[in-house]
Design a protein around this motif. Structure first.
Motif, short mmCIF file in Angstrom:
data_model
loop_
_atom_site.label_atom_id
_atom_site.label_comp_id
_atom_site.label_asym_id
_atom_site.label_seq_id
_atom_site.Cartn_x
_atom_site.Cartn_y
_atom_site.Cartn_z
N TRP A 100 -24.73 -1.51 -23.05
CA TRP A 100 -23.44 -1.15 -22.47
C TRP A 100 -22.63 -2.41 -22.21
CZ3 TRP A 100 -25.15 2.76 -18.09
CH2 TRP A 100 -25.61 3.93 -18.70
N LEU A 101 -21.33 -2.31 -22.47
CA LEU A 101 -20.41 -3.41 -22.23
C LEU A 101 -19.37 -2.98 -21.21
CD1 LEU A 101 -19.75 -4.57 -25.92
CD2 LEU A 101 -21.57 -5.32 -24.37
N THR A 102 -18.98 -3.87 -20.32
CA THR A 102 -17.97 -3.55 -19.30
C THR A 102 -17.11 -4.76 -19.00
OG1 THR A 102 -17.62 -2.68 -17.07
CG2 THR A 102 -19.51 -4.15 -17.39
N ASP A 103 -15.90 -4.50 -18.56
CA ASP A 103 -14.95 -5.55 -18.20
C ASP A 103 -13.77 -4.92 -17.48
OD1 ASP A 103 -13.80 -7.98 -17.86
OD2 ASP A 103 -13.34 -8.35 -19.98
N ILE A 104 -12.92 -5.73 -16.87
CA ILE A 104 -11.72 -5.25 -16.18
C ILE A 104 -10.50 -5.77 -16.94
CG2 ILE A 104 -10.38 -5.32 -14.05
CD1 ILE A 104 -12.96 -5.66 -12.52
N THR A 105 -9.55 -4.87 -17.22
CA THR A 105 -8.34 -5.21 -17.97
C THR A 105 -7.12 -4.93 -17.12
OG1 THR A 105 -9.47 -4.59 -20.02
CG2 THR A 105 -7.07 -4.84 -20.12
N GLU A 106 -6.15 -5.83 -17.18
CA GLU A 106 -4.91 -5.68 -16.42
C GLU A 106 -3.79 -5.24 -17.35
OE1 GLU A 106 -3.13 -8.61 -13.22
OE2 GLU A 106 -2.35 -9.16 -15.21
N PHE A 107 -3.02 -4.22 -16.94
CA PHE A 107 -1.90 -3.72 -17.71
C PHE A 107 -0.62 -3.87 -16.89
CE2 PHE A 107 -5.49 -1.45 -19.52
CZ PHE A 107 -5.26 -1.57 -20.87
N HIS A 108 0.45 -4.24 -17.58
CA HIS A 108 1.77 -4.32 -16.94
C HIS A 108 2.61 -3.15 -17.44
CE1 HIS A 108 1.58 -8.41 -15.13
NE2 HIS A 108 0.63 -8.57 -16.04
N ILE A 109 2.99 -2.27 -16.54
CA ILE A 109 3.87 -1.16 -16.86
C ILE A 109 5.13 -1.29 -16.02
CG2 ILE A 109 1.95 0.32 -17.52
CD1 ILE A 109 2.14 1.66 -14.81
N ARG A 110 6.07 -0.40 -16.26
CA ARG A 110 7.36 -0.49 -15.58
C ARG A 110 7.21 -0.33 -14.06
NH1 ARG A 110 12.43 -0.03 -17.64
NH2 ARG A 110 11.54 0.63 -19.65
N ALA A 111 6.25 0.45 -13.63
CA ALA A 111 6.09 0.68 -12.20
C ALA A 111 5.31 -0.43 -11.51
CB ALA A 111 5.39 2.03 -11.96
N LEU B 44 -7.85 -1.37 -15.32
CA LEU B 44 -8.76 -0.42 -15.98
C LEU B 44 -10.14 -1.05 -16.08
CD1 LEU B 44 -9.37 2.17 -17.65
CD2 LEU B 44 -8.65 0.84 -19.68
N SER B 45 -11.19 -0.28 -15.74
CA SER B 45 -12.57 -0.74 -15.83
C SER B 45 -13.38 0.28 -16.62
CB SER B 45 -13.17 -0.94 -14.43
OG SER B 45 -14.51 -1.36 -14.54
N ALA C 45 -14.23 -3.74 -5.30
CA ALA C 45 -15.60 -3.34 -5.65
C ALA C 45 -15.69 -1.86 -5.98
CB ALA C 45 -16.53 -3.70 -4.51
N ASP C 46 -14.90 -1.01 -5.33
CA ASP C 46 -14.95 0.42 -5.61
C ASP C 46 -14.58 0.74 -7.05
OD1 ASP C 46 -15.74 0.87 -3.02
OD2 ASP C 46 -13.68 1.25 -2.28
N LEU C 47 -13.71 -0.10 -7.65
CA LEU C 47 -13.28 0.16 -9.02
C LEU C 47 -14.46 0.11 -9.99
CD1 LEU C 47 -10.68 0.57 -10.79
CD2 LEU C 47 -10.74 -1.90 -11.18
#
Length: 423
Positions: free
Chosen positions: A327-338, A343-344, A368-370
């Motif tokens: 299994w692979l995991t990571d955290i990604t940051e997205f920039h949206i208008r709001a 995302l994890s 940590a909850d994410l």
């Protein structure tokens, strides 16, 4: 006196004068003295013998005697000579190889023609006569082509040398242009001179016209002649915005270099300097008054090595032979208008499918909850099986907190972490 009648019957009297009879010359008259002395004759013969036996060269060198006289002297002094040349060059007793070597030496210009003639034991006219005999009368106008006919490799080397010299000159011009641009205009060009304005190109040409020709600089910068002369004339008229430029620089520096064109326009208005906003932007661009914007800090979950990191078991081997093996995991940051969203997910290396994921609400931080909530769902799916996958992550702090470590240990999963700045 005699008497005679004409056809008209008139009588004409003719009177003869008795002239005295001249005496005869002596039988043995004195001979005319010789025009040239024996010393002069011997000097002419010596010169003829020591200078390639060329009659024309001897006549030009000494200035005497006549061609026929010298020819007669030579025939008497050198009876064994079959043919006496009376032209500017004679056949001589030299082989064709010697003549070709002399002509090649004449074209190489490594020594003078006189020194070369003395080296081969002939006169300069004989040397040039050989050149005409081998290369033809058009040799002076066709010297390079005849030279290439004799030695084609020499011409190839000359072409290569000329090409290298042109390349070196082009590189030197480009170096001087970039150096002058960095000193005068203070712009980061990155090697591209075409990004300069026509006025800036004119400034470079004026600065370097004493070292290089103006047409060469115009062609290198891609500037038309009309544009060059136009901007040069404008530069001679003086800058009407010079005091405004100085005031803008002082205001920009005194305010910690954070004033944009709107605040500079308002500052100039407060100082009773009326100027259009477009002119302010233009002058700021020319003077390189650029506000340094802070760089956007990218998201990073790395908080340091505050706990021991497990071994990199995956080691970039992201293929699996069966499900629930890696299994692979990571955290990604997205920039949206709001705003920002995090995302994890967890991805199975067997088929690349996302088996679990969580996404934070807008305005929240990646806590940590994410990641803990994301791990709970796939752990429940393998609770009744014997599969114990390897969970691979980066060295972020989320995967070193107690909640994550407790869940990994309770599910008997195997941890794997990549090295820093790697997958």
């Amino acid at each position: 006196m005699t008497v005679s009648k004409t056809r008209m019957g008139q009588t004409r009297y003719t009177k003869f004068m008795t002239l005295p009879r001249l005496q005869d010359l002596p039988i043995r008259s004195a001979p005319r003295p010789a025009k040239f002395s024996l010393a002069q004759k011997q000097m002419a013969l010596d010169h003829y013998a020591s200078h390639g036996r060329c009659i024309s060269w001897t006549l030009r060198a000494l200035g005497y005697p006549g061609r026929a006289t010298l020819t007669a002297w030579v025939r008497v002094a050198f009876p064994g000579t079959k043919t006496v040349s009376t032209t500017a060059y004679g056949p001589g007793n030299y082989s064709d190889a010697v003549k070709q070597a002399a002509v090649v030496g004449l074209y190489n210009r490594q020594e003078s023609a006189q020194a070369l003639a003395e080296k081969f034991g002939v006169s300069r006219p004989t040397l040039y006569a050989w050149k005409t005999q081998i290369l033809g009368p058009e040799a002076p106008a066709m010297m390079k082509r005849k030279k290439s006919a004799l030695y084609p490799e020499l011409e190839e080397l000359d072409r290569q040398r000329e090409a290298l010299q042109r390349d070196i000159r082009e590189l030197q011009i480009e170096h001087d242009l970039l150096k002058t641009a960095s000193e005068m205009i203070k712009k980061e060009l990155g090697g591209d001179l075409q990004g300069l304005s026509n006025r800036e190109k004119t400034m470079l040409i004026v600065a370097l016209k004493n070292r290089y020709k103006t047409p060469t600089l115009l062609a290198r910068l891609g500037l038309a002649r009309s544009s060059y002369f136009y901007h040069r004339a404008r530069m001679k008229q003086g800058d009407k915005y010079l005091p405004i430029r100085q005031a803008m620089k002082e205001a920009f520096v005194s305010n910690h270099r954070c004033y944009g064109y709107r605040r500079l326009k308002a500052y100039m208005t407060r100082e009773s300097i009326l100027i259009f906003e477009k002119v302010v932007r233009h002058l700021m661009k020319q003077e390189a008054l650029i506000v340094q914007q802070p760089k956007r800090r990218r998201y990073s979950s790395y908080l340091g090595e505050f706990s021991p990191a497990p071994e990199n078991i995956i080691n970039r081997e992201f293929q699996a032979a069966a499900p629930n093996e890696k299994w692979l995991t990571d955290i990604t940051e997205f920039h949206i208008r709001a705003g920002k969203v995090y995302l994890s997910p967890i991805i199975d290396c067997f088929d690349g499918l996302v088996i679990s994921w969580t996404i934070g609400t807008i305005g929240t931080r990646p806590d940590a909850d994410l990641v803990n909530t994301m791990l709970d769902a796939p752990v429940e799916t393998i609770a009744d099986s014997e599969a114990r996958p390897i969970v691979h992550s980066d060295r972020g702090g989320h995967y070193r907190w107690p909640g994550w470590l407790e869940r990994i240990e309770a599910a008997k999963l195997i941890r794997s972490m990549s090295r820093k700045a790697s997958s």
